[in-house]
Design a protein around this motif. Structure first.
Motif, PDB file in Angstrom:
ATOM      1  N   ILE A  39       0.870  -1.171   0.000  1.00 43.17           N
ATOM      2  CA  ILE A  39       0.000   0.000   0.000  1.00 43.17           C
ATOM      3  C   ILE A  39       0.906   1.220   0.000  1.00 43.17           C
ATOM      4  O   ILE A  39       1.763   1.356   0.870  1.00 43.17           O
ATOM      5  CB  ILE A  39      -0.908   0.056   1.250  1.00 43.17           C
ATOM      6  CG1 ILE A  39      -1.815  -1.162   1.317  1.00 43.17           C
ATOM      7  CG2 ILE A  39      -1.718   1.347   1.263  1.00 43.17           C
ATOM      8  CD1 ILE A  39      -2.627  -1.254   2.610  1.00 43.17           C
ATOM      9  N   MET A  40       0.747   2.072  -0.990  1.00 40.81           N
ATOM     10  CA  MET A  40       1.490   3.331  -1.019  1.00 40.81           C
ATOM     11  C   MET A  40       0.746   4.305  -0.117  1.00 40.81           C
ATOM     12  O   MET A  40      -0.477   4.432  -0.207  1.00 40.81           O
ATOM     13  CB  MET A  40       1.557   3.900  -2.440  1.00 40.81           C
ATOM     14  CG  MET A  40       2.260   3.019  -3.440  1.00 40.81           C
ATOM     15  SD  MET A  40       3.953   2.568  -3.040  1.00 40.81           S
ATOM     16  CE  MET A  40       4.753   4.145  -3.028  1.00 40.81           C
ATOM     17  N   ILE A  41       1.479   4.994   0.732  1.00 45.43           N
ATOM     18  CA  ILE A  41       0.885   5.999   1.604  1.00 45.43           C
ATOM     19  C   ILE A  41       1.800   7.219   1.550  1.00 45.43           C
ATOM     20  O   ILE A  41       3.000   7.109   1.805  1.00 45.43           O
ATOM     21  CB  ILE A  41       0.659   5.473   3.035  1.00 45.43           C
ATOM     22  CG1 ILE A  41       0.017   6.536   3.897  1.00 45.43           C
ATOM     23  CG2 ILE A  41       1.896   4.889   3.629  1.00 45.43           C
ATOM     24  CD1 ILE A  41      -0.625   6.005   5.163  1.00 45.43           C
ATOM     25  N   THR A  42       1.231   8.352   1.144  1.00 44.72           N
ATOM     26  CA  THR A  42       2.058   9.517   0.867  1.00 44.72           C
ATOM     27  C   THR A  42       1.303  10.819   1.133  1.00 44.72           C
ATOM     28  O   THR A  42       0.078  10.825   1.213  1.00 44.72           O
ATOM     29  CB  THR A  42       2.543   9.481  -0.596  1.00 44.72           C
ATOM     30  OG1 THR A  42       3.415  10.580  -0.848  1.00 44.72           O
ATOM     31  CG2 THR A  42       1.382   9.508  -1.572  1.00 44.72           C
ATOM     32  N   THR A  43       2.053  11.884   1.224  1.00 40.14           N
ATOM     33  CA  THR A  43       1.446  13.215   1.335  1.00 40.14           C
ATOM     34  C   THR A  43       1.234  13.824  -0.038  1.00 40.14           C
ATOM     35  O   THR A  43       0.554  14.823  -0.174  1.00 40.14           O
ATOM     36  CB  THR A  43       2.354  14.172   2.155  1.00 40.14           C
ATOM     37  OG1 THR A  43       3.635  14.231   1.530  1.00 40.14           O
ATOM     38  CG2 THR A  43       2.480  13.714   3.584  1.00 40.14           C
TER      39      THR A  43
END
Length: 187
Positions: A39-43
């Motif tokens: 899962i990519m999690i980014t701002t």
């Protein structure tokens, strides 16, 4: 990457920007190496990152403003083999991936008529339960069709199937379940 090889987690959370190796490259390696899902999690709420992450094999894409409960749900969804996108990026992603025109015949010729129908409904955002209701079949039958679609098209998961369906023109944004009642928009 060493820790992933040693511990073989079901799901990893991966940032886009990291020291040493960017998250997209890491997801590409993770996807090629085994059964761990990412899962990519980014701002960074950028469409290019979403597309690149999914193309690399990510099963989810979230922004860092998610709540702890939403993150927990996302991990569970991805761990069971489904895909999850942040609601704020879904509509933009669909618009970007949509390409007018007929599906590529060579790829879709491998699918039965029912498998094509399942892929269309899946790409419109329907769950297995909703697809089963729309086609008047059991949820187990839908799962079998989804598994066969993924295998025949060489796709890793539902997220890649959705991207594939939009990229090849099998479905268009106007058909999206996000644009009305999914069960009344059957093709």
């Amino acid at each position: 990457m060493r820790l992933i090889r040693e511990t073989a987690p079901d799901v990893v959370l991966m940032d886009i920007r990291m020291p040493g190796m960017n998250g997209i490259d890491a997801v590409r390696r993770i996807s090629a190496a085994g059964t761990t899902r990412a899962i990519m999690i980014t701002t960074f709420d950028l469409d290019a990152y979403v597309y690149d992450a999914l193309a690399a094999g990510a099963s989810g894409f979230l922004l860092k403003d998610v709540t702890a409960a939403e993150l927990t749900t996302a991990v569970r969804v991805v761990a069971r083999g489904d895909a999850l996108l942040a609601p704020g990026v879904t509509r933009r992603l669909i618009a970007r991936l949509a390409r007018p025109g007929p599906p590529a015949p060579s790829a879709y010729d491998r699918l039965t008529a029912r498998e094509l129908e399942v892929l269309r409904l899946l790409a419109r955002g329907l769950s297995n339960t909703e697809i089963a209701a729309a086609l008047v079949v059991t949820e187990h039958t839908v799962k079998t069709h989804v598994t066969r679609v993924l295998a025949k098209l060489g796709l890793r998961d539902r997220a890649q199937a959705i991207v594939y369906a939009y990229e090849t023109g099998l479905v268009a944004p106007a058909e999206s379940a996000f644009m009305g009642d999914p069960l009344t928009r059957r093709r």
